[in-house]
Design a protein around this motif. Structure first.
Motif, PDB file in Angstrom:
ATOM      1  N   LEU A 101      -8.306 -25.755  16.800  1.00 32.05           N
ATOM      2  CA  LEU A 101      -9.309 -24.858  16.225  1.00 32.05           C
ATOM      3  C   LEU A 101      -9.680 -25.311  14.825  1.00 32.05           C
ATOM      4  CD1 LEU A 101      -7.715 -21.765  14.656  1.00 32.05           C
ATOM      5  CD2 LEU A 101      -6.308 -23.193  16.138  1.00 32.05           C
ATOM      6  N   GLN A 102     -10.899 -24.952  14.466  1.00 30.82           N
ATOM      7  CA  GLN A 102     -11.339 -25.186  13.093  1.00 30.82           C
ATOM      8  C   GLN A 102     -11.730 -23.851  12.478  1.00 30.82           C
ATOM      9  OE1 GLN A 102     -13.875 -28.649  12.494  1.00 30.82           O
ATOM     10  NE2 GLN A 102     -12.921 -29.642  14.257  1.00 30.82           N
ATOM     11  N   CYS A 103     -12.950 -23.373  12.754  1.00 35.73           N
ATOM     12  CA  CYS A 103     -13.309 -22.066  12.178  1.00 35.73           C
ATOM     13  C   CYS A 103     -12.563 -20.933  12.868  1.00 35.73           C
ATOM     14  CB  CYS A 103     -14.813 -21.837  12.249  1.00 35.73           C
ATOM     15  SG  CYS A 103     -15.415 -21.339  13.878  1.00 35.73           S
ATOM     16  N   GLY A 104     -12.183 -21.143  14.133  1.00 33.40           N
ATOM     17  CA  GLY A 104     -11.409 -20.145  14.861  1.00 33.40           C
ATOM     18  C   GLY A 104     -12.224 -19.047  15.507  1.00 33.40           C
ATOM     19  N   CYS A 106     -14.177 -19.035  18.135  1.00 34.26           N
ATOM     20  CA  CYS A 106     -14.085 -19.039  19.599  1.00 34.26           C
ATOM     21  C   CYS A 106     -12.653 -18.834  20.087  1.00 34.26           C
ATOM     22  CB  CYS A 106     -14.595 -20.372  20.141  1.00 34.26           C
ATOM     23  SG  CYS A 106     -13.489 -21.768  19.743  1.00 34.26           S
ATOM     24  N   CYS A 137     -17.289 -23.794  22.070  1.00 39.92           N
ATOM     25  CA  CYS A 137     -16.718 -24.047  20.747  1.00 39.92           C
ATOM     26  C   CYS A 137     -17.659 -24.992  20.019  1.00 39.92           C
ATOM     27  CB  CYS A 137     -15.328 -24.671  20.870  1.00 39.92           C
ATOM     28  SG  CYS A 137     -14.638 -25.123  19.262  1.00 39.92           S
ATOM     29  N   ARG A 138     -18.065 -24.592  18.842  1.00 36.05           N
ATOM     30  CA  ARG A 138     -19.008 -25.428  18.099  1.00 36.05           C
ATOM     31  C   ARG A 138     -18.307 -26.391  17.143  1.00 36.05           C
ATOM     32  NH1 ARG A 138     -24.037 -23.630  19.052  1.00 36.05           N
ATOM     33  NH2 ARG A 138     -24.266 -21.484  19.755  1.00 36.05           N
ATOM     34  N   CYS A 139     -16.972 -26.326  17.075  1.00 37.63           N
ATOM     35  CA  CYS A 139     -16.267 -27.105  16.054  1.00 37.63           C
ATOM     36  C   CYS A 139     -15.496 -28.300  16.583  1.00 37.63           C
ATOM     37  CB  CYS A 139     -15.273 -26.220  15.306  1.00 37.63           C
ATOM     38  SG  CYS A 139     -15.995 -24.854  14.401  1.00 37.63           S
TER      39      CYS A 139
HETATM   40 FE1  FES Z   1     -15.087 -22.982  15.517  1.00 36.89          FE
HETATM   41 FE2  FES Z   1     -14.446 -23.079  18.081  1.00 36.89          FE
HETATM   42  S1  FES Z   1     -13.160 -23.460  16.361  1.00 36.89           S
HETATM   43  S2  FES Z   1     -16.283 -22.362  17.219  1.00 36.89           S
END
Ligand code: FES
Ligand code: FES
Length: 158
Positions: A101-104, A106, A137-139
């Motif tokens: 995960l990045q922004c988390g 999703c 997931c956009r990240c």
């Molecule tokens: Fe950012 Fe999936 S971790 S949208």
């Protein structure tokens, strides 16, 4: 004219809840605003992104597509249920280990869908393809999430 309400009795993450809710309230709004389970995220509100996924009687559902009154007499699990005093669930730990995960945003939905799949005995391959395919997931580009799924299937239960 006041909005029609109905009494709802349900179990959320093991806690019994009974309250009046508006008949048109979405399950996602009920979880976030009525019982403060804000780990359930709301993205598209059209059933597409998967961010709002929770388990109802063990089945993964889009909480943005259900009404709160539809869970009357049923049991709901959200992402808040996964970790316990022992720590993270196996799949949560795997997501952390594999940088899944990045922004988390999703992540709660993916955690619930994959945990439900693991509980139902689906294969890692099915989780990596069909289950994860229901989440946007956009990240991360999915590679790390797929690695986390494989790690979880190797070591644990959910
Ligand atoms: Fe950012 Fe999936 S971790 S949208
Ligand atoms: Fe429910 Fe996107 S917010 S599927």
């Amino acid at each position: 004219m006041s909005e029609a309400t109905r009494e709802l009795s349900t179990t959320v993450n093991g806690a019994e809840v009974t309250m009046d809710v508006p008949v048109r309230m979405l399950l996602s709004d009920f979880l976030r605003h009525q019982v403060a389970q804000t780990g359930t995220h709301v993205g598209c509100e059209q059933g597409v992104c998967g961010a709002c996924t929770v388990l109802v009687d063990g089945e993964a559902v889009r909480s943005c597509l259900m009404l709160a009154v539809q869970i009357d007499g049923r049991s709901v699990e959200t992402v808040e249920s996964l970790a316990d005093e022992e720590g993270l669930s196996d799949f949560q730990q795997a997501m952390k280990d594999q940088h899944g995960l990045q922004c988390g945003f999703c992540t709660p939905g993916i955690l619930m869908s994959v945990s439900g799949a693991r509980r139902r005995g689906l294969s890692a391959e099915t989780a990596e393809t069909e289950v994860l395919g229901g989440h946007i997931c956009r990240c991360t580009g999915y590679t790390s999430i797929r690695a986390a799924i494989r790690q979880a299937w190797e070591v644990g239960t959910e």
